[in-house]
Enzyme design. Structure first.
Site, PDB file in Angstrom:
ATOM      1  N   LYS A  80       0.820  -1.221   0.000  1.00  0.00           N
ATOM      2  CA  LYS A  80       0.000   0.000   0.000  1.00  0.00           C
ATOM      3  C   LYS A  80       0.846   1.260   0.000  1.00  0.00           C
ATOM      4  O   LYS A  80       0.469   2.273  -0.574  1.00  0.00           O
ATOM      5  CB  LYS A  80      -0.945  -0.030   1.203  1.00  0.00           C
ATOM      6  CG  LYS A  80      -2.017  -1.094   1.072  1.00  0.00           C
ATOM      7  CD  LYS A  80      -3.009  -1.062   2.225  1.00  0.00           C
ATOM      8  CE  LYS A  80      -4.080  -2.127   2.051  1.00  0.00           C
ATOM      9  NZ  LYS A  80      -5.053  -2.138   3.171  1.00  0.00           N
ATOM     10  N   GLY A 168      12.978   4.505   1.660  1.00  0.00           N
ATOM     11  CA  GLY A 168      11.969   4.785   2.674  1.00  0.00           C
ATOM     12  C   GLY A 168      11.707   3.583   3.557  1.00  0.00           C
ATOM     13  O   GLY A 168      11.037   3.690   4.579  1.00  0.00           O
ATOM     14  N   THR A 169      12.242   2.424   3.153  1.00  0.00           N
ATOM     15  CA  THR A 169      12.062   1.204   3.935  1.00  0.00           C
ATOM     16  C   THR A 169      12.916   1.263   5.191  1.00  0.00           C
ATOM     17  O   THR A 169      14.091   1.615   5.135  1.00  0.00           O
ATOM     18  CB  THR A 169      12.463  -0.030   3.119  1.00  0.00           C
ATOM     19  OG1 THR A 169      11.873   0.049   1.817  1.00  0.00           O
ATOM     20  CG2 THR A 169      12.010  -1.308   3.807  1.00  0.00           C
ATOM     21  N   GLN A 193      12.020   8.479   8.101  1.00  0.00           N
ATOM     22  CA  GLN A 193      10.755   9.212   8.097  1.00  0.00           C
ATOM     23  C   GLN A 193      10.675  10.099   6.856  1.00  0.00           C
ATOM     24  O   GLN A 193      11.562  10.900   6.596  1.00  0.00           O
ATOM     25  CB  GLN A 193      10.657  10.082   9.354  1.00  0.00           C
ATOM     26  CG  GLN A 193       9.476  11.026   9.406  1.00  0.00           C
ATOM     27  CD  GLN A 193       8.141  10.335   9.332  1.00  0.00           C
ATOM     28  OE1 GLN A 193       7.418  10.462   8.344  1.00  0.00           O
ATOM     29  NE2 GLN A 193       7.804   9.584  10.367  1.00  0.00           N
ATOM     30  N   HIS A 227       1.337   1.108  14.869  1.00  0.00           N
ATOM     31  CA  HIS A 227       1.272   1.059  13.412  1.00  0.00           C
ATOM     32  C   HIS A 227       0.389  -0.114  13.001  1.00  0.00           C
ATOM     33  O   HIS A 227       0.083  -0.985  13.815  1.00  0.00           O
ATOM     34  CB  HIS A 227       2.659   0.862  12.794  1.00  0.00           C
ATOM     35  CG  HIS A 227       3.549   2.065  12.894  1.00  0.00           C
ATOM     36  ND1 HIS A 227       4.198   2.413  14.059  1.00  0.00           N
ATOM     37  CD2 HIS A 227       3.902   2.997  11.968  1.00  0.00           C
ATOM     38  CE1 HIS A 227       4.910   3.505  13.851  1.00  0.00           C
ATOM     39  NE2 HIS A 227       4.749   3.882  12.592  1.00  0.00           N
ATOM     40  N   LYS A 231       3.269  -3.769   9.661  1.00  0.00           N
ATOM     41  CA  LYS A 231       4.599  -3.195   9.898  1.00  0.00           C
ATOM     42  C   LYS A 231       5.332  -4.112  10.875  1.00  0.00           C
ATOM     43  O   LYS A 231       4.967  -4.218  12.042  1.00  0.00           O
ATOM     44  CB  LYS A 231       4.511  -1.776  10.451  1.00  0.00           C
ATOM     45  CG  LYS A 231       5.895  -1.146  10.673  1.00  0.00           C
ATOM     46  CD  LYS A 231       5.810   0.330  10.994  1.00  0.00           C
ATOM     47  CE  LYS A 231       7.191   0.918  11.282  1.00  0.00           C
ATOM     48  NZ  LYS A 231       8.152   0.721  10.183  1.00  0.00           N
ATOM     49  N   GLY A 236      11.347   3.525  12.727  1.00  0.00           N
ATOM     50  CA  GLY A 236      12.619   4.225  12.607  1.00  0.00           C
ATOM     51  C   GLY A 236      12.531   5.634  13.166  1.00  0.00           C
ATOM     52  O   GLY A 236      13.513   6.180  13.684  1.00  0.00           O
TER      53      GLY A 236
END
Length: 344
Positions: A80, A168-169, A193, A227, A231, A236
């Site tokens: 997503k 972004g992972t 982030q 979350h 997740k 992070g």
């Protein structure tokens, strides 16, 4: 190609001394104008010679998109978060290439996102797929929102292929990740982030930690983060904020973080709206003085994924500008993006 256009002078009587030409940016035209004053036929003739062949409307639009739109590859389109990035990229006018990395069981599948068909390639196809895309799109930038256990392998491939990327992972071996990119001397944005306003909060925390070390010495810290259940790792962002608190004098171990992944607890205890159970990020940091008479609380709650997707696109645009200006090949973060004013 040459052409002659005759216009009755009656149409030009009000603007006899002004002649304007509208030209495509991709065409270079040489033109001259002449007036005929014969009584039998009073006309204004324009003759122009085009130095490039005429293209169809579709061809012109395609050429313009190829020249202007930044090509990005989003991994993974099955998640997503990846889908949100694709939609944000299309909305920003970027060219999302029709390929994405995914798990082996999804290899060969085609998924439609934002009206665009994206084909999924499994781990065994990653190298050949990326090589083909780089050949087709030399200025390609990858945006990675995959899974923690793919972080290091993916980064290694991007570095070997010389492809700038936005990571972004979260998760993976972060020390190895940074070393891999630094050794490769590659353009990259790596940040736990991607949310713009959250990045600004993190920047403020880092400034406070740098300017007032030990300001919260003796204080106890409680951290809760919630979350969606998918997740797998600890936030992070939470780790980054905790690092700042540690510099401010707080003693805290990462294993003390309270992770909330149960939907029932998220609704009843945390207050997450039910419609955002499958996509949210709620963080709470509570500080208490040694004698219990003073407390501070920092909280940031995010519903949905658009804030991260837009930030990831900002990061890709930031990298494109760095590459174009031949800036230092190094690892940047979202605070660099924020400082440079590249948030849309």
């Amino acid at each position: 190609m040459a052409f002659v256009l005759e216009v009755p002078v009656t149409l030009l009587e009000r603007r006899q001394n002004l002649v304007s030409f509208s030209r495509s940016r991709t065409r270079r035209a040489s033109a001259y104008a002449s007036f005929s004053t014969t009584p039998q036929r009073r006309a204004f003739s324009i003759s122009a010679t085009l130095n490039t062949p005429v293209q169809s409307v579709d061809d012109k639009h395609l050429a313009r998109a190829t020249d202007i739109a930044l090509p990005i590859m989003v991994n993974s389109c099955m998640g997503k978060m990846g889908q949100a990035v694709i939609e944000a990229g299309i909305s920003a006018g970027l060219h999302v290439v029709p390929a994405s990395f995914g798990i082996e069981s999804d290899a060969g599948k085609t998924i439609q996102v934002g009206g665009k068909d994206i084909q999924v390639y499994g781990p065994s196809q990653r190298e050949t797929t990326l090589a083909s895309l780089v050949e087709q799109y030399p200025n390609l930038i990858v945006v990675d929102f995959t899974v923690p256990n793919a972080v290091n392998d993916n980064a290694d491939l991007y570095c070997k292929s010389g492809v700038p990327f936005v990571m972004g992972t979260t998760g993976g071996d972060r020390d190895l990740l940074y070393k891999t990119v630094e050794d490769a001397k590659l353009y990259a944005v790596i940040s736990p982030q991607m949310g713009k306003q959250v990045v600004a909060f993190l920047a403020a925390m880092e400034i406070m930690a740098k300017q007032f070390p030990g300001a919260f010495s003796g204080y106890t810290l409680q951290v809760m983060e919630s979350h969606q259940a998918t997740k797998l790792d600890t936030s992070g962002t939470a780790k980054a904020v905790i690092s700042c608190f540690q510099k401010l004098g707080v003693s805290f171990d990462l294993d003390e973080i309270q992770l909330i992944r149960d939907p029932k607890q998220q609704i009843e205890m945390v207050g997450v709206p039910e419609e955002h159970i499958n996509g949210h990020a709620f963080h709470m940091y509570h500080l208490t003085s040694p004698d219990g008479t003073v407390s501070f609380e920092f909280q940031h709650n995010v519903c949905g994924r658009s804030i991260y997707a837009e930030g990831a696109i900002d990061a890709a645009l930031f990298l494109a500008k760095k590459i174009q200006s031949k800036a230092d090949k190094k690892i940047y973060d979202m605070i660099d993006v924020l400082r440079e004013g590249n948030m849309r």
